[in-house]
Design an enzyme around this catalytic site. Structure first.
Site, PDB file in Angstrom:
ATOM      1  NE  ARG A  46      -0.449   1.912   3.748  1.00 44.82           N
ATOM      2  CZ  ARG A  46       0.757   2.424   3.906  1.00 44.82           C
ATOM      3  NH1 ARG A  46       1.857   1.840   4.127  1.00 44.82           N
ATOM      4  NH2 ARG A  46       0.796   3.761   3.606  1.00 44.82           N
ATOM      5  CG  ASP A 235      -2.881   8.141  -1.702  1.00 43.23           C
ATOM      6  OD1 ASP A 235      -2.813   8.486  -0.516  1.00 43.23           O
ATOM      7  OD2 ASP A 235      -2.767   7.003  -2.072  1.00 43.23           O
TER       8      ASP A 235
HETATM    9  O1  MRU Z   1      -4.804   3.286   2.108  1.00 43.60           O
HETATM   10  P1  MRU Z   1      -3.141   3.712   2.147  1.00 43.60           P
HETATM   11  O2  MRU Z   1      -2.653   3.137   3.264  1.00 43.60           O
HETATM   12  O3  MRU Z   1      -2.788   2.903   0.924  1.00 43.60           O
HETATM   13  O4  MRU Z   1      -2.835   5.174   2.097  1.00 43.60           O
HETATM   14  C1  MRU Z   1      -1.772   5.792   2.127  1.00 43.60           C
HETATM   15  C2  MRU Z   1      -1.678   7.207   2.081  1.00 43.60           C
HETATM   16  O5  MRU Z   1      -2.769   7.843   2.200  1.00 43.60           O
HETATM   17  C3  MRU Z   1      -0.332   7.811   1.969  1.00 43.60           C
HETATM   18  O6  MRU Z   1      -0.210   8.810   2.723  1.00 43.60           O
HETATM   19  C4  MRU Z   1      -0.080   7.878   0.524  1.00 43.60           C
HETATM   20  O7  MRU Z   1      -0.203   7.005  -0.261  1.00 43.60           O
HETATM   21  C5  MRU Z   1       1.265   8.515   0.343  1.00 43.60           C
HETATM   22  S1  MRU Z   1       2.589   7.231   0.574  1.00 43.60           S
HETATM   23  C6  MRU Z   1       3.905   8.024   0.497  1.00 43.60           C
END
Ligand code: MRU
Length: 341
Positions: A46, A235
Site C-alpha cells: 500500500r 495519493d
Molecule cells: O490506504 P493507504 O494506506 O494506501 O493510504 C496511504 C496514504 O494515504 C499515504 O499517505 C499516501 O499513499 C502517500 S505514501 C508515500
C-alpha cells in the site's frame, strides 16, 4: 537486513505483507498478476508510490502468463490484465500512470517475446525512478525542518509505502541522518492504523524519537504549541495543488492553519494528475464497513448499523504551505511548479 517492501525476483515479485506488521514480518512471493491485484486490494502492499510499482510488476507478470504468440491476441489479453490491476484501488494516481506506461510499451512494435522483456524492463525502471524520487524529496524537504522541531505526520509514507526511502517520512529520516534533533508525533490513522502499526514500526527501526497519538489528539497538541510543522504524503494531487491523502488529512490541515503551523505535502510528481483542474474531480475510494466496525478482526460496534468508510479526503490547496516533489519545494501557483504549465 535493509527492509524492502517490494522486490522483483526474476519471475515473481516479493512483498512484505503490511497487514501483518508490526506483529510479524511475512514476505509473500506473488507469481501471477491476480495475486498482485489482490495484494493491492487487501493493502498487503500500500501507499501510492508502492502501489504504482506493484501495479507495474503486476502487468509484467501478467504478460509472462500469456501463452499467445500472436501479437494482437497478446495485446488483447494484456488489456484485460491492465484493467484488472487498474480496478484494485481508485485514488492513487501512481497506479494508473505506471499501468499506462507499460500499456503504451505493449502497443508499440516488436514480437511478443520482445514486448514481454520491454514490459519487465519498464517495471524495473519505474521502481528505480520512484525510489530515486523519494531520495530527492527527502534531501529537498529536509531544509524545512529546523533542529529541535516536533513534526506531526499522518498515515505511513516511509519505505513501506514508497518502495524507496519515503516521502514525508523520508524527509523525517533525512533530518535524523543529518543529526537534527527532531521529535515526531504519529497519528494512529484510523481505521486501519497505518500510523500506529507501520509508521511506528519504521520510526522505531530508524531510532527516531516519536510519540503515538490518536487522530483526535492532534488539535490538543497543536493548540498547546507542541507541533512545529505537519508533513504528510499524497495519493493524488490536482493541478491547483488540491491533494487527496489518507482520511483525516484535511482535518489536520484545517487545525494546522488555525494554529499557524506550516502544513507540507511531500509526493513524487507521479502522484500529480495533470488532467484534473481541482481536487473535486479526484476519485475517492470507499472501503468495506468492516474496517470501521472491527479492529484487527474484533467487532467494536453493534451489528446492522450505518457505516461510512471513505479511505481518503481532499485538502484544498489554500491549506498547504508547500508541496515537496523531486523537482523542488513548490508553492502556489502549483500547476507550473508541479511540472505541468
Ligand atoms: O490506504 P493507504 O494506506 O494506501 O493510504 C496511504 C496514504 O494515504 C499515504 O499517505 C499516501 O499513499 C502517500 S505514501 C508515500
Amino acid at each position: 537486513m535493509p527492509m524492502e517492501a517490494i522486490k522483483w525476483l526474476g519471475d515473481r515479485v516479493r512483498v512484505l505483507d503490511q497487514t501483518c506488521l508490526p506483529a510479524e514480518e511475512i514476505y509473500l512471493e506473488l507469481s501471477c498478476y491476480q495475486e498482485v491485484a489482490s495484494a493491492i486490494t487487501q493493502l498487503k502492499i500500500r501507499g501510492a508510490p508502492a502501489i504504482g510499482v506493484a501495479g507495474a510488476y503486476g502487468v509484467a507478470l501478467g504478460a509472462l502468463q500469456i501463452k499467445a504468440t500472436d501479437k494482437d491476441i497478446f495485446v488483447e489479453e494484456l488489456k484485460a490484465i491492465t484493467q484488472a490491476l487498474a480496478s484494485t484501488r481508485p485514488t492513487a494516481k501512481n497506479l494508473f500512470l505506471a499501468i499506462d506506461r507499460l500499456w503504451q510499451i505493449a502497443k508499440k512494435g516488436g514480437d511478443v517475446g520482445q514486448i514481454k522483456q520491454a514490459l519487465l524492463d519498464e517495471a524495473v525502471k519505474i521502481h528505480a525512478e520512484e525510489a530515486e524520487a523519494t531520495r530527492r524529496i527527502s534531501q529537498l524537504g529536509v531544509g524545512l525542518i529546523r533542529d529541535g522541531a516536533t513534526i506531526l505526520t499522518h498515515c505511513n509514507t516511509g519505505a513501506l509505502a514508497t518502495a524507496g526511502y519515503g516521502t514525508a517520512l523520508g524527509i523525517i529520516k533525512q533530518a535524523k541522518d543529518e543529526s537534527k534533533k527532531i521529535k515526531v508525533l504519529v497519528t494512529e490513522t484510523r481505521p486501519l492504523l497505518q500510523g500506529a502499526r507501520l509508521t511506528a514500526w519504521e520510526l522505531k527501526r530508524a531510532d527516531i524519537p516519536f510519540t503515538l497519538i490518536t487522530d483526535s489528539m492532534a488539535g490538543y497538541f497543536m493548540g498547546r504549541g507542541e507541533v512545529d510543522l505537519v508533513i504528510v504524503g499524497a495519493d493524488r494531487i490536482a493541478l491547483n495543488g488540491d491533494t487527496a491523502n489518507k482520511i483525516g488529512t484535511y482535518s489536520l490541515a484545517v487545525l494546522a492553519k488555525e494554529n499557524d503551523i506550516p502544513f507540507y505535502v511531500a509526493a513524487p510528481t507521479t502522484t500529480v494528475d495533470p488532467s484534473l483542474a481541482s481536487g473535486d474531480e479526484i476519485p475517492i475510494e470507499h472501503r468495506s464497513p468492516d474496517e470501521v466496525t472491527h479492529i484487527q478482526g474484533l467487532r467494536i460496534a453493534p451489528d446492522g448499523i450505518n457505516v461510512a468508510n471513505p479511505a481518503f479526503d481532499v485538502t484544498p490547496h489554500q491549506y498547504i504551505s508547500a508541496i515537496i516533489t523531486e523537482r523542488g519545494v513548490i508553492k502556489e501557483p502549483y500547476g507550473e511548479g508541479l511540472g505541468f504549465p
